[in-house]
Scaffold this motif. Sequence first.
Motif, PDB file in Angstrom:
ATOM      1  N   SER A   1      -1.650  14.722  -2.015  1.00  0.00           N
ATOM      2  CA  SER A   1      -1.775  14.907  -0.569  1.00  0.00           C
ATOM      3  C   SER A   1      -2.411  13.687   0.083  1.00  0.00           C
ATOM      4  CB  SER A   1      -2.619  16.152  -0.279  1.00  0.00           C
ATOM      5  OG  SER A   1      -2.041  17.292  -0.851  1.00  0.00           O
ATOM      6  N   LEU A   2      -3.470  13.157  -0.519  1.00  0.00           N
ATOM      7  CA  LEU A   2      -4.131  11.970   0.035  1.00  0.00           C
ATOM      8  C   LEU A   2      -3.184  10.770   0.028  1.00  0.00           C
ATOM      9  CD1 LEU A   2      -7.734  12.102  -1.495  1.00  0.00           C
ATOM     10  CD2 LEU A   2      -7.096  12.401   0.901  1.00  0.00           C
ATOM     11  N   LEU A   3      -2.557  10.523  -1.119  1.00  0.00           N
ATOM     12  CA  LEU A   3      -1.702   9.343  -1.247  1.00  0.00           C
ATOM     13  C   LEU A   3      -0.473   9.432  -0.336  1.00  0.00           C
ATOM     14  CD1 LEU A   3      -1.902   9.011  -5.131  1.00  0.00           C
ATOM     15  CD2 LEU A   3      -2.934   7.458  -3.465  1.00  0.00           C
ATOM     16  N   ALA A   4       0.207  10.578  -0.372  1.00  0.00           N
ATOM     17  CA  ALA A   4       1.400  10.737   0.452  1.00  0.00           C
ATOM     18  C   ALA A   4       1.045  10.781   1.936  1.00  0.00           C
ATOM     19  CB  ALA A   4       2.155  12.000   0.052  1.00  0.00           C
ATOM     20  N   GLY A   5      -0.092  11.402   2.272  1.00  0.00           N
ATOM     21  CA  GLY A   5      -0.512  11.439   3.670  1.00  0.00           C
ATOM     22  C   GLY A   5      -0.759  10.047   4.219  1.00  0.00           C
ATOM     23  N   CYS A   6      -1.418   9.191   3.448  1.00  0.00           N
ATOM     24  CA  CYS A   6      -1.656   7.810   3.885  1.00  0.00           C
ATOM     25  C   CYS A   6      -0.339   7.053   4.052  1.00  0.00           C
ATOM     26  CB  CYS A   6      -2.551   7.091   2.881  1.00  0.00           C
ATOM     27  SG  CYS A   6      -4.258   7.686   2.837  1.00  0.00           S
TER      28      CYS A   6
ATOM     29  N   LEU B   1       0.824  -1.212   0.000  1.00  0.00           N
ATOM     30  CA  LEU B   1       0.000   0.000   0.000  1.00  0.00           C
ATOM     31  C   LEU B   1       0.856   1.259   0.000  1.00  0.00           C
ATOM     32  CD1 LEU B   1      -3.276   0.643   1.849  1.00  0.00           C
ATOM     33  CD2 LEU B   1      -1.417   2.234   2.240  1.00  0.00           C
ATOM     34  N   VAL B   2       1.861   1.303   0.856  1.00  0.00           N
ATOM     35  CA  VAL B   2       2.726   2.486   0.933  1.00  0.00           C
ATOM     36  C   VAL B   2       3.500   2.660  -0.369  1.00  0.00           C
ATOM     37  CG1 VAL B   2       4.742   3.472   2.099  1.00  0.00           C
ATOM     38  CG2 VAL B   2       2.898   2.441   3.435  1.00  0.00           C
ATOM     39  N   GLY B   3       3.995   1.555  -0.932  1.00  0.00           N
ATOM     40  CA  GLY B   3       4.719   1.649  -2.190  1.00  0.00           C
ATOM     41  C   GLY B   3       3.850   2.183  -3.314  1.00  0.00           C
ATOM     42  N   VAL B   4       2.634   1.673  -3.427  1.00  0.00           N
ATOM     43  CA  VAL B   4       1.716   2.147  -4.463  1.00  0.00           C
ATOM     44  C   VAL B   4       1.417   3.634  -4.275  1.00  0.00           C
ATOM     45  CG1 VAL B   4      -0.663   1.973  -5.304  1.00  0.00           C
ATOM     46  CG2 VAL B   4       0.690  -0.098  -4.947  1.00  0.00           C
ATOM     47  N   CYS B   5       1.152   4.029  -3.033  1.00  0.00           N
ATOM     48  CA  CYS B   5       0.849   5.434  -2.760  1.00  0.00           C
ATOM     49  C   CYS B   5       2.001   6.348  -3.137  1.00  0.00           C
ATOM     50  CB  CYS B   5       0.503   5.614  -1.284  1.00  0.00           C
ATOM     51  SG  CYS B   5      -1.122   4.990  -0.804  1.00  0.00           S
ATOM     52  N   LEU B   6       3.219   5.993  -2.736  1.00  0.00           N
ATOM     53  CA  LEU B   6       4.368   6.848  -3.020  1.00  0.00           C
ATOM     54  C   LEU B   6       4.719   6.847  -4.508  1.00  0.00           C
ATOM     55  CD1 LEU B   6       6.702   6.078   0.020  1.00  0.00           C
ATOM     56  CD2 LEU B   6       5.299   8.099  -0.376  1.00  0.00           C
ATOM     57  N   GLY B   7       4.574   5.695  -5.155  1.00  0.00           N
ATOM     58  CA  GLY B   7       4.837   5.644  -6.587  1.00  0.00           C
ATOM     59  C   GLY B   7       3.881   6.513  -7.375  1.00  0.00           C
ATOM     60  N   LEU B   8       2.590   6.411  -7.073  1.00  0.00           N
ATOM     61  CA  LEU B   8       1.591   7.230  -7.751  1.00  0.00           C
ATOM     62  C   LEU B   8       1.790   8.714  -7.444  1.00  0.00           C
ATOM     63  CD1 LEU B   8      -1.665   5.122  -7.212  1.00  0.00           C
ATOM     64  CD2 LEU B   8      -0.431   5.455  -9.364  1.00  0.00           C
ATOM     65  N   ALA B   9       2.013   9.032  -6.168  1.00  0.00           N
ATOM     66  CA  ALA B   9       2.163  10.436  -5.777  1.00  0.00           C
ATOM     67  C   ALA B   9       3.368  11.078  -6.455  1.00  0.00           C
ATOM     68  CB  ALA B   9       2.287  10.545  -4.260  1.00  0.00           C
ATOM     69  N   GLY B  10       4.493  10.371  -6.485  1.00  0.00           N
ATOM     70  CA  GLY B  10       5.675  10.923  -7.136  1.00  0.00           C
ATOM     71  C   GLY B  10       5.477  11.112  -8.624  1.00  0.00           C
TER      72      GLY B  10
ATOM     73  N   ALA C   1       3.904   4.459   7.504  1.00  0.00           N
ATOM     74  CA  ALA C   1       5.311   4.072   7.600  1.00  0.00           C
ATOM     75  C   ALA C   1       6.247   5.180   8.033  1.00  0.00           C
ATOM     76  CB  ALA C   1       5.785   3.531   6.251  1.00  0.00           C
ATOM     77  N   GLY C   2       5.747   6.390   8.246  1.00  0.00           N
ATOM     78  CA  GLY C   2       6.638   7.494   8.531  1.00  0.00           C
ATOM     79  C   GLY C   2       7.259   8.009   7.242  1.00  0.00           C
ATOM     80  N   PRO C   3       8.138   8.992   7.323  1.00  0.00           N
ATOM     81  CA  PRO C   3       8.756   9.545   6.113  1.00  0.00           C
ATOM     82  C   PRO C   3       9.640   8.501   5.419  1.00  0.00           C
ATOM     83  CG  PRO C   3       9.060  11.013   8.000  1.00  0.00           C
ATOM     84  CD  PRO C   3       8.563   9.709   8.546  1.00  0.00           C
ATOM     85  N   ILE C   4       9.341   8.208   4.164  1.00  0.00           N
ATOM     86  CA  ILE C   4      10.127   7.282   3.347  1.00  0.00           C
ATOM     87  C   ILE C   4      10.708   8.079   2.187  1.00  0.00           C
ATOM     88  CG2 ILE C   4      10.096   5.225   1.902  1.00  0.00           C
ATOM     89  CD1 ILE C   4       9.649   4.493   4.745  1.00  0.00           C
ATOM     90  N   ALA C   5      12.022   8.210   2.164  1.00  0.00           N
ATOM     91  CA  ALA C   5      12.673   9.042   1.156  1.00  0.00           C
ATOM     92  C   ALA C   5      12.995   8.244  -0.104  1.00  0.00           C
ATOM     93  CB  ALA C   5      13.951   9.638   1.735  1.00  0.00           C
ATOM     94  N   PHE C   6      13.204   8.949  -1.190  1.00  0.00           N
ATOM     95  CA  PHE C   6      13.719   8.462  -2.472  1.00  0.00           C
ATOM     96  C   PHE C   6      12.710   7.666  -3.300  1.00  0.00           C
ATOM     97  CE2 PHE C   6      17.739   8.745  -0.010  1.00  0.00           C
ATOM     98  CZ  PHE C   6      18.355   9.709  -0.788  1.00  0.00           C
ATOM     99  N   LEU C   7      11.793   6.935  -2.668  1.00  0.00           N
ATOM    100  CA  LEU C   7      10.943   6.020  -3.425  1.00  0.00           C
ATOM    101  C   LEU C   7      10.045   6.767  -4.402  1.00  0.00           C
ATOM    102  CD1 LEU C   7      10.559   3.022  -3.643  1.00  0.00           C
ATOM    103  CD2 LEU C   7       8.750   3.145  -1.943  1.00  0.00           C
ATOM    104  N   GLY C   8       9.420   7.864  -3.946  1.00  0.00           N
ATOM    105  CA  GLY C   8       8.566   8.638  -4.828  1.00  0.00           C
ATOM    106  C   GLY C   8       9.328   9.407  -5.886  1.00  0.00           C
TER     107      GLY C   8
ATOM    108  N   LEU D   1      12.706  15.802 -10.768  1.00  0.00           N
ATOM    109  CA  LEU D   1      13.271  15.609  -9.433  1.00  0.00           C
ATOM    110  C   LEU D   1      12.286  15.990  -8.328  1.00  0.00           C
ATOM    111  CD1 LEU D   1      16.942  16.888  -9.907  1.00  0.00           C
ATOM    112  CD2 LEU D   1      16.110  14.533  -9.838  1.00  0.00           C
ATOM    113  N   ALA D   2      11.035  16.222  -8.681  1.00  0.00           N
ATOM    114  CA  ALA D   2      10.030  16.572  -7.669  1.00  0.00           C
ATOM    115  C   ALA D   2       9.672  15.339  -6.843  1.00  0.00           C
ATOM    116  CB  ALA D   2       8.777  17.133  -8.343  1.00  0.00           C
ATOM    117  N   GLU D   3       9.376  15.540  -5.566  1.00  0.00           N
ATOM    118  CA  GLU D   3       8.931  14.452  -4.692  1.00  0.00           C
ATOM    119  C   GLU D   3       7.920  14.995  -3.697  1.00  0.00           C
ATOM    120  OE1 GLU D   3       9.998  13.974  -1.281  1.00  0.00           O
ATOM    121  OE2 GLU D   3      11.013  15.909  -1.241  1.00  0.00           O
ATOM    122  N   THR D   4       7.260  14.085  -2.978  1.00  0.00           N
ATOM    123  CA  THR D   4       6.088  14.452  -2.189  1.00  0.00           C
ATOM    124  C   THR D   4       6.389  15.428  -1.056  1.00  0.00           C
ATOM    125  OG1 THR D   4       6.428  12.464  -0.848  1.00  0.00           O
ATOM    126  CG2 THR D   4       4.934  12.288  -2.710  1.00  0.00           C
ATOM    127  N   GLY D   5       7.628  15.491  -0.614  1.00  0.00           N
ATOM    128  CA  GLY D   5       7.956  16.437   0.443  1.00  0.00           C
ATOM    129  C   GLY D   5       7.766  17.881   0.035  1.00  0.00           C
TER     130      GLY D   5
END
Length: 361
Positions: free
Chosen positions: A268-273, A91-100, A278-285, A111-115
Amino acid sequence: MSSAQERRAAVSGAHPGQHPARKRRSVLRAATVLTVLLLGLVLTSLLVGSGSSSPGRAWDYLLGDPQARANAQLRLAVVDVRLPRTLAAVLVGVCLGLAGCLLQAATRNPLAETGLLGVNAGAAFAVVCGLTFFEAESSTALLGWALAGGITASAVVLLLAASGRTAGSPLRIVLVGSALGATFHGLTSYVLLGTRATFDTYRYWTIGSLAGVETGDLLDLLPLVLLGLGTALACSRPLSALGLGDDSARSLGHHPERVRLVVAGAVSLLAGCAVAVAGPIAFLGLLAPYAARTVAGARMTAQLLLSALVAADVLLLADLLARIVIRPWETPVSVLLAFVGGPLLIWIARSHRMSTAGASA
């Protein structure tokens, strides 16, 4: 090829001069390989852990062996620990992949990311406030505070970015998100200075880990994830048009400012979930969309699909390694991602493809 044909090709996701059927076959092959890999990683995740339960006994449990099913310790390891952790990684991987992928397409910045939308900083500040002022200590409470903080921070960014003559522009969204994120970081540090107990709990949360996730928490977040997913798919065609530039997108009947604001809401929804679980996960998005673009090209729907699959595979693999690298202890999954993501990010930034993408954006 005429300019009108080029616009139609870009909106449909095809590269000018490239056979669409060949590109579709490449995307289909990549999606099939990534899906098979994901299923294999899910099975391995259920079989392997940092505890003493052997993969063979876990396999017997999955096959319904009566003796294995009667083992309470084995049931705890497979059903109560590994299963929710596996689902959380997907779930977290899908959310971060889509959000990025959405954010990079909307801002035309590879080079944009959810942060950039302040999600991580807002979630961190909310968690610290919950720990300090409301005695929120359970994992469910922290999840709720993180989700509320991330979405609230993004909402403030969207409101500020939607005002003025340059409303909804990529630069405005990035600048407002960065400024608000810095503000939240400062407030978080200020609150943490006077509360040692809060700092200890916050330090564990901010490392980024999938340990301790419960299935009920994931089910509570599922409607928000589905809403973000649906919005992402609905924005795929307008985002393809934005790749031509705002003027061309307007000539095709799209509103770039509105599209970017809707995309930012989905991010916002995807990255917030993801941050809540999992807390802040860097680089994946950041990395998953780049890998998806190398295969899918300008096809936005294919980019979204491949980016979600790549991120889910990478995060699940990293979580598996986190369990066995220093067994019987565990390594935070974000640490492993940082070791891999840092060198990859340097390589991507130095690559000719990235330089070309940045120039064209």
